[in-house]
Write a protein that holds these residues in place. Structure first.
Motif, PDB file in Angstrom:
ATOM      1  N   THR A 114       0.825  -1.208   0.000  1.00  0.00           N
ATOM      2  CA  THR A 114       0.000   0.000   0.000  1.00  0.00           C
ATOM      3  C   THR A 114       0.857   1.255   0.000  1.00  0.00           C
ATOM      4  O   THR A 114       0.522   2.261  -0.645  1.00  0.00           O
ATOM      5  CB  THR A 114      -0.921  -0.005   1.229  1.00  0.00           C
ATOM      6  OG1 THR A 114      -1.713  -1.196   1.231  1.00  0.00           O
ATOM      7  CG2 THR A 114      -1.848   1.204   1.209  1.00  0.00           C
ATOM      8  N   ASN A 144      -8.580  -4.935  -3.188  1.00  0.00           N
ATOM      9  CA  ASN A 144      -7.783  -6.034  -2.649  1.00  0.00           C
ATOM     10  C   ASN A 144      -8.162  -7.335  -3.366  1.00  0.00           C
ATOM     11  O   ASN A 144      -9.319  -7.765  -3.314  1.00  0.00           O
ATOM     12  CB  ASN A 144      -8.035  -6.168  -1.148  1.00  0.00           C
ATOM     13  CG  ASN A 144      -7.006  -7.048  -0.471  1.00  0.00           C
ATOM     14  OD1 ASN A 144      -6.648  -8.100  -0.982  1.00  0.00           O
ATOM     15  ND2 ASN A 144      -6.531  -6.623   0.690  1.00  0.00           N
ATOM     16  N   TRP A 206      -3.939   4.857   5.199  1.00  0.00           N
ATOM     17  CA  TRP A 206      -4.661   5.619   4.181  1.00  0.00           C
ATOM     18  C   TRP A 206      -5.789   6.463   4.780  1.00  0.00           C
ATOM     19  O   TRP A 206      -5.931   7.644   4.422  1.00  0.00           O
ATOM     20  CB  TRP A 206      -5.186   4.680   3.102  1.00  0.00           C
ATOM     21  CG  TRP A 206      -6.093   5.372   2.119  1.00  0.00           C
ATOM     22  CD1 TRP A 206      -7.399   5.118   1.868  1.00  0.00           C
ATOM     23  CD2 TRP A 206      -5.745   6.470   1.249  1.00  0.00           C
ATOM     24  NE1 TRP A 206      -7.893   5.957   0.919  1.00  0.00           N
ATOM     25  CE2 TRP A 206      -6.896   6.798   0.520  1.00  0.00           C
ATOM     26  CE3 TRP A 206      -4.571   7.191   1.043  1.00  0.00           C
ATOM     27  CZ2 TRP A 206      -6.924   7.828  -0.425  1.00  0.00           C
ATOM     28  CZ3 TRP A 206      -4.586   8.223   0.110  1.00  0.00           C
ATOM     29  CH2 TRP A 206      -5.750   8.533  -0.615  1.00  0.00           C
TER      30      TRP A 206
END
Length: 270
Positions: A114, A144, A206
């Protein structure tokens, strides 16, 4: 005798995993400044109260963060499982020339961390005006590929005879997925859904970058901010941690039967 030894070993392992949760709960219910380090602290329940929980709720937006996490977790789970199941059905049961190429491309997504895509992901979200919006967290969570890979293995276990019988009855591709593969892989889909929910619940980096306002934060991003302001109070930290752990524990307790079935079965036996 061997069965008894296995049962005892399983019970000891269960106690080993439950012990930190019990310790967290006791510390969170103790008066501010009290600890649970000695045996006398464990058996002394005279001062247990919910004051720490009330203070956490009063001094932070933890209930709002929890609600945001639940909403994002459920939306991500439902959409991701639906798309993953459709994709897995396509790769498993629908023959097309580029199937191998696309499957390799999707599987290669597991090799990309990520952290490597944070900058382009942030620029994309900024361009689409999704910063400080829950969809900035939901949409990346749908990419994902692990759900597709797992569900494909279960779809492979669905006998071809079932699909041929459904085709004779007039079912097309979507009908084959809806009437045959979906019911037979329900346990697997629930297991994958639990995985997606926990993954969304524990997502930190995130959401921390994409959410700028306190009211839109999720629990994993907002909780460290509260804990950093109360590092001297172990009781408050444990109370906040207990609140954060409750939803995932409930999900596991309520759906543990499906988790076991999803791990032990591959849809049906052909």
């Amino acid at each position: 005798m061997k069965r008894w030894l296995l049962n005892i070993a399983a019970a000891l392992l269960a106690l080993l995993f439950v012990f930190p949760l019990v310790w967290m709960l006791l510390v969170s219910l103790k008066p501010d400044g009290a600890t649970v380090y000695s045996l006398s602290d464990w058996v002394d329940w005279s001062g247990l109260n919910a004051d720490n929980y009330m203070k956490v709720i009063r001094d932070s937006q933890i209930l709002r963060w929890t609600w945001n996490s639940v909403v994002i977790g459920f939306l991500t789970t439902i959409i991701a499982v639906l798309f993953s199941s459709l994709a897995a059905f396509s790769f498993s049961k629908l023959p097309f020339k580029t199937r191998g190429i696309f499957f390799v491309l999707i599987a290669s997504g597991l090799l990309i961390p990520t952290e490597a895509i944070l900058i382009p992901l942030y620029e994309t979200a900024l361009h689409l005006k999704l910063i400080d919006n829950i969809w900035a967290i939901i949409l990346p969570g749908l990419t994902n590929p692990i759900g597709i890979l797992l569900l494909k293995q279960f779809m492979d276990g669905v006998p071809r005879d079932y699909l041929e019988a459904a085709q004779i009855d007039g079912s097309r591709s979507f009908g084959l997925w809806w009437r045959v593969c979906l019911p037979l892989t329900r346990s697997a889909m629930i297991s994958v859904g639990i995985f997606y929910f926990i993954l969304s619940w524990n997502n930190f980096l995130w959401p921390y970058l994409s959410i700028t306002s306190a009211e839109n934060m999720i629990l994993s991003a907002g909780l460290p901010t509260f804990l950093s302001n109360n590092t001297m109070s172990l009781n408050l930290i444990m109370a906040a941690s207990a609140i954060a752990a409750i939803p995932t524990i409930l999900v596991f307790v309520l759906l543990q039967r499906h988790i076991v079935q999803g791990v032990s079965m591959s849809g049906v036996k052909g």
